[in-house]
Design a protein around this motif. Structure first.
Motif, PDB file in Angstrom:
ATOM      1  N   THR A  53       0.819  -1.212   0.000  1.00  0.00           N
ATOM      2  CA  THR A  53       0.000   0.000   0.000  1.00  0.00           C
ATOM      3  C   THR A  53       0.851   1.259   0.000  1.00  0.00           C
ATOM      4  O   THR A  53       2.003   1.255   0.437  1.00  0.00           O
ATOM      5  N   HIS A  54       0.286   2.344  -0.507  1.00  0.00           N
ATOM      6  CA  HIS A  54       0.921   3.654  -0.450  1.00  0.00           C
ATOM      7  C   HIS A  54      -0.042   4.584   0.268  1.00  0.00           C
ATOM      8  O   HIS A  54      -1.249   4.540   0.014  1.00  0.00           O
ATOM      9  N   VAL A  55       0.480   5.416   1.164  1.00  0.00           N
ATOM     10  CA  VAL A  55      -0.394   6.275   1.964  1.00  0.00           C
ATOM     11  C   VAL A  55      -1.230   7.213   1.102  1.00  0.00           C
ATOM     12  O   VAL A  55      -2.301   7.657   1.514  1.00  0.00           O
ATOM     13  N   ALA A  56      -0.749   7.527  -0.122  1.00  0.00           N
ATOM     14  CA  ALA A  56      -1.502   8.404  -1.022  1.00  0.00           C
ATOM     15  C   ALA A  56      -2.208   7.613  -2.127  1.00  0.00           C
ATOM     16  O   ALA A  56      -2.748   8.205  -3.065  1.00  0.00           O
ATOM     17  N   ASP A  57      -2.158   6.290  -2.036  1.00  0.00           N
ATOM     18  CA  ASP A  57      -2.848   5.392  -2.974  1.00  0.00           C
ATOM     19  C   ASP A  57      -2.314   5.447  -4.403  1.00  0.00           C
ATOM     20  O   ASP A  57      -2.970   4.959  -5.329  1.00  0.00           O
ATOM     21  N   SER A  58      -1.151   6.037  -4.606  1.00  0.00           N
ATOM     22  CA  SER A  58      -0.531   6.042  -5.934  1.00  0.00           C
ATOM     23  C   SER A  58       0.957   6.316  -5.779  1.00  0.00           C
ATOM     24  O   SER A  58       1.394   6.857  -4.755  1.00  0.00           O
ATOM     25  N   VAL A  59       1.729   5.951  -6.793  1.00  0.00           N
ATOM     26  CA  VAL A  59       3.177   6.174  -6.758  1.00  0.00           C
ATOM     27  C   VAL A  59       3.508   7.457  -7.508  1.00  0.00           C
ATOM     28  O   VAL A  59       3.206   7.594  -8.690  1.00  0.00           O
ATOM     29  N   ASP A  60       4.101   8.404  -6.785  1.00  0.00           N
ATOM     30  CA  ASP A  60       4.504   9.691  -7.370  1.00  0.00           C
ATOM     31  C   ASP A  60       5.680  10.207  -6.548  1.00  0.00           C
ATOM     32  O   ASP A  60       5.486  10.861  -5.520  1.00  0.00           O
ATOM     33  N   PRO A  61       6.922   9.904  -6.968  1.00  0.00           N
ATOM     34  CA  PRO A  61       8.087  10.228  -6.124  1.00  0.00           C
ATOM     35  C   PRO A  61       8.273  11.713  -5.841  1.00  0.00           C
ATOM     36  O   PRO A  61       8.681  12.079  -4.733  1.00  0.00           O
ATOM     37  N   ILE A  62       7.971  12.571  -6.803  1.00  0.00           N
ATOM     38  CA  ILE A  62       8.149  14.015  -6.575  1.00  0.00           C
ATOM     39  C   ILE A  62       7.129  14.526  -5.571  1.00  0.00           C
ATOM     40  O   ILE A  62       7.466  15.308  -4.671  1.00  0.00           O
ATOM     41  N   ARG A  63       5.890  14.073  -5.697  1.00  0.00           N
ATOM     42  CA  ARG A  63       4.882  14.442  -4.685  1.00  0.00           C
ATOM     43  C   ARG A  63       5.335  13.993  -3.307  1.00  0.00           C
ATOM     44  O   ARG A  63       5.243  14.738  -2.322  1.00  0.00           O
TER      45      ARG A  63
END
Length: 366
Positions: free
Chosen positions: A113-123
């Motif tokens: 899981t990702h806490v923001a529900d998506s993978v975005d390294p810069i975010r």
């Protein structure tokens, strides 16, 4: 010498997995936020091929590498500066470190899981940076408040400190981190005393799958992180933390074969450790004799007595001189005797600035 590198990042990006691999320890690496609440500290050996080459030529009874410490800090979340997710506690742990290793998730995996529900390294990077900015702004306002009376009375040091704090505040309000500002030597000395989070040097660690780590430039997430880091003169190390952890108990020969299959020249861990060592402004000198060959850590720019003090305070207090030859000369001439015969053994005094790779015998008297 007690210098700490802190491993930070959002929850579930691979921080604890990386820490396990780096320190060959076993800390919890659960698939949910806040698996790490109290920071774990581990001592790591600094990989240095020079130590192996010195050992071949000196053939001592014992070999001791140099070390430094990593600390695994729990995952920060948005709102940490306001206390979200035990944020104040986590930020205080970051405040104690000298350099930051920022782990960024650069892989897709529906099972993690990702806490923001998506993978975005810069975010992800900017979420953490924003929390550090908020924490620093609060520290700066508090400090400016404490300086008011001294500034009013025109205390020279207080005025200089206040002016720098106001400059830092303006920069942070424009989302410019303190480490990205150009400071003169006097300003650097003042800034060091503030212990601001955004002034700490950073190394980005792009955590990706083992299929991609051999050709990281093919990973779009990694390229985004590289471009971002370039703007602040920071380095990025690609690594597969899970793979490195899985290989912890494998012998060096089998590891080398495995990395060769992945198209990697060396362990990502070795690169992380060496890069962090450099980020902390650390260097290595050696002592070499029949009983022991040993690597010692010192701060870049240290003079001979200070470097001697790394071994024992008596060495610094009673320093007489340092007998020195370089690692390169040992490789060229093969032994200390041949170095002496070639006139390459030097006697240096208190003002000598120790260089990385020096092999030293300290003379002292107390």
């Amino acid at each position: 010498m007690s210098l700490l590198a802190g491993i930070v990042g959002l929850p579930n990006v691979g921080k604890s997995t990386l820490f396990n691999a780096i320190t060959k320890s076993k800390v919890e690496a659960a698939n949910y936020p806040f698996a790490t609440i109290d920071p774990n500290v581990g001592v790591v050996e600094v990989p240095d091929l020079r130590l192996n080459e010195i050992t071949k030529r000196i053939q001592p009874q014992k070999v001791i590498p140099t070390t430094f410490e990593f600390i695994d800090i729990a995952g920060l979340v948005e709102g940490a500066s306001k206390g979200e997710g035990l944020g104040n506690r986590f930020l205080s742990h970051i405040r104690e470190v000298d350099a930051i290793c920022h782990v960024v998730r650069c892989f897709d995996d529906e099972q993690i899981t990702h806490v923001a529900d998506s993978v975005d390294p810069i975010r992800d990077i900017e979420i953490i940076n924003l929390e550090l900015i908020f924490a620093d702004l609060q520290s700066i306002e508090n400090r400016i408040g404490r300086l008011k009376s001294k500034v009013k009375s025109k205390d020279k040091d207080a005025v200089a400190e206040n002016n720098l704090l106001e400059r830092f505040r303006d920069s942070l309000e424009d989302n410019v981190l303190i480490r990205n500002l150009e400071l003169n030597e006097d300003e650097k000395k003042i800034a060091k005393g503030f212990h601001l989070l955004t002034y700490k040097p950073v190394l980005y660690i792009a955590n990706m799958s083992d299929e991609e780590v051999g050709s990281p430039e093919d990973n779009a997430y990694y390229n985004l992180v590289v471009e971002y880091a370039k703007n602040e003169n920071s380095d990025v190390i690609p690594i597969s933390a899970k793979t490195e952890e899985d290989l912890m108990d494998m012998d060096d020969e089998d590891k080398a074969m495995f990395f060769e299959e992945l198209g990697i020249n060396e362990s990502g861990l070795d690169r992380v450790i060496r890069s962090t060592y450099k980020l902390l402004d650390l260097r290595t000198y050696f002592t070499a004799g029949e009983k022991e060959v040993r690597a010692w850590t010192f701060r870049a720019g240290a003079k001979a007595p200070e470097a001697a003090g790394v071994i024992h305070s008596d060495f610094e207090r009673g320093f007489i001189r340092a007998e020195i030859y370089s690692y390169e000369d040992l490789i060229t001439y093969g032994s200390e005797l041949e170095i002496k015969n070639a006139g390459r053994l030097r006697s240096e005094g208190k003002e000598y600035v120790v260089e990385d790779g020096d092999i030293i015998l300290f003379r002292f008297n107390v």
